[in-house]
Scaffold this active site. Structure first.
Site, PDB file in Angstrom:
ATOM      1  N   SER A 124       0.837  -1.208   0.000  1.00 14.22           N
ATOM      2  CA  SER A 124       0.000   0.000   0.000  1.00 14.22           C
ATOM      3  C   SER A 124       0.867   1.250   0.000  1.00 14.22           C
ATOM      4  O   SER A 124       1.968   1.256   0.575  1.00 14.22           O
ATOM      5  CB  SER A 124      -0.851  -0.029   1.267  1.00 14.22           C
ATOM      6  N   TYR A 149      -1.866  -0.997  10.948  1.00 15.83           N
ATOM      7  CA  TYR A 149      -2.135  -1.605   9.637  1.00 15.83           C
ATOM      8  C   TYR A 149      -0.946  -1.351   8.700  1.00 15.83           C
ATOM      9  O   TYR A 149      -0.412  -2.272   8.070  1.00 15.83           O
ATOM     10  CB  TYR A 149      -3.415  -1.021   9.023  1.00 15.83           C
ATOM     11  N   LYS A 153       2.111  -3.831   6.674  1.00 16.53           N
ATOM     12  CA  LYS A 153       2.529  -3.814   5.262  1.00 16.53           C
ATOM     13  C   LYS A 153       4.036  -3.608   5.160  1.00 16.53           C
ATOM     14  O   LYS A 153       4.726  -4.292   4.398  1.00 16.53           O
ATOM     15  CB  LYS A 153       1.801  -2.702   4.498  1.00 16.53           C
TER      16      LYS A 153
END
Ligand code: NAD
Ligand code: WQD
Length: 338
Positions: A124, A149, A153
């Site tokens: 992302s 989050y 990643k």
């Protein structure tokens, strides 16, 4: 050639499976339905007229993963499975670490044991944090994250780099998505968030349907032309096609490569609202609210590496993104009814 798609019932995966089938790949998919349902798989089969070998399971179940990879004779994996809500990740970080990190480690162990070493990973633009230079390039923009989050990643990206350094027979494409929106033009599949959407376009879609009262614009005092945040919105079908190019690339043994998947063009919140009004044919009420904590002013990609090396570029413009989003929402006011 058969590809295993983890998180196969999800938003981006369902669009990618259609493009894999269109391109002649066979597909096996796994999902635990933590954020999806069987209905999207049924619709993907309906749109494509082809069957998918589907497994309802968690990617943390090592034996199940192993059985699938062997039985289906998997040659490459596209790894979408993960939890993705930024706000939720701040309140329940351990759930995110277990699901995203342990899930990915389990998948990588099984792939290594089964000698399947071709992987496309869903990363992302969140790994760029608040980028100092715009547009954002893969090589020169330093990485940083602001929430659990995003940390999953970045940690997975680093794990993949270490894995590749330890064994160069892996081929890994890390794809950093910008802001995927829109839906398949059939209106049969699309994004189906639980409850009140966190992201801008799904929220606008519910206002357009009359389900939510008005849009809340988070801040109009950013250093941007109209004061609202600017993002690189990309049509989910263009994003899906990027995965096909990445899978093709893996067959040339590239080693580990990282690609931005974005359009290279930024739109402000007010521009998105305006374009959505054109798509749905009505005025959409909004109010200006305080900035959302953690938000940045501007983010858009330099997608030229993906064009140079994968021959991929986004083709669908903002009108098409809004039009397809609205078609999906109008045909499925309750989403998949999950
Ligand atoms: P999504 O929630 O629609 O899809 C993820 C799918 O993974 C869901 O169907 C969910 O049920 C499944 N899943 C989650 N944990 C699992 C597990 N342990 N085992 C099996 N299945 C599991 O989300 P999406 O928007 O399609 O995102 C797909 C991937 O792309 C995610 O990794 C996400 O972090 C990443 N990504 C998304 C965006 C975005 O804005 N949508 C942007 C950048 C990156
Ligand atoms: C876009 C713009 C908001 C909602 C998130 C994740 C990122 C990635 C993509 C997974 C911003 C504004 C929003 C609303 C608003 N996901 N906004 N009113 O924050 O760029 O990215 O999704 O990897 O990690 O953080 O997307 O759609 O939430 O916001 O004004 O109700 O819209 O402030 O400027 P974001 P978004």
């Amino acid at each position: 050639m058969k590809v295993l798609v983890t998180g196969g019932a999800g938003y981006i995966a369902s669009h990618t499976i259609i493009e894999l089938l269109n391109a002649g790949y066979e597909v096996a998919a796994i999902d635990n339905f933590s954020n999806s349902s069987m209905e999207s798989i049924r619709r993907v089969e309906k749109i494509s007229g082809k069957k998918i070998s589907f497994y309802e399971a968690d990617i943390q179940e090592k034996d199940t993963l192993c059985d699938i990879i062997i039985k289906e004779e998997i040659k490459a994996v596209i790894h979408f499975a993960g939890l993705k809500a930024v706000g939720e990740s701040c309140s329940i970080p351990l759930k995110y670490f277990r699901n995203n990190l342990v899930g990915t480690i389990t998948l990588l162990e099984v792939m290594q044991e089964c000698n399947v070493k071709n992987l496309v990973f869903s990363s992302s633009a969140t790994v760029y944090g608040e980028a100092k230079t715009i547009p954002i390039t893969e090589d020169y923009t330093p990485l940083s994250v602001t929430n659990p989050y995003g940390r999953t990643k970045l940690m997975i990206e680093e794990m993949l780099q270490d894995l590749y350094r330890s064994d160069s027979s892996w081929n890994i494409a890390i794809l950093r998505y910008f802001n995927p929106i829109g839906a398949h033009e059939s209106g049969e599949i699309g994004e189906d968030p639980n409850g009140i959407p966190n992201n801008l376009v799904p929220y606008i879609a519910k206002v357009a349907m009359g389900e939510l009262d008005h849009i809340k614009v988070y801040g109009n005092d950013y250093d941007t032309p109209d004061g609202t945040g600017i993002r690189d919105y990309i049509h989910v079908v263009d994003l899906a096609l990027g995965h096909i190019k990445a899978i093709e690339k893996l067959s040339q043994n590239p080693g580990l490569e990282i690609y931005n998947l974005g359009t290279g063009v930024g739109y402000s919140v007010l521009e998105i609202i305006h374009n959505y009004e054109l798509a749905c044919g009505k005025k959409l009420p909004y109010t200006i609210e305080a900035r959302r904590p953690g938000d940045i002013a501007v983010s858009y990609a330099d997608p030229s590496k993906a064009f140079r090396e994968l021959g991929w570029k986004a083709e669908r413009d903002i009108h098409k993104m809004c039009e397809d989003s609205y078609r999906w929402q109008s045909k499925n006011p309750k989403g998949y009814g999950k």
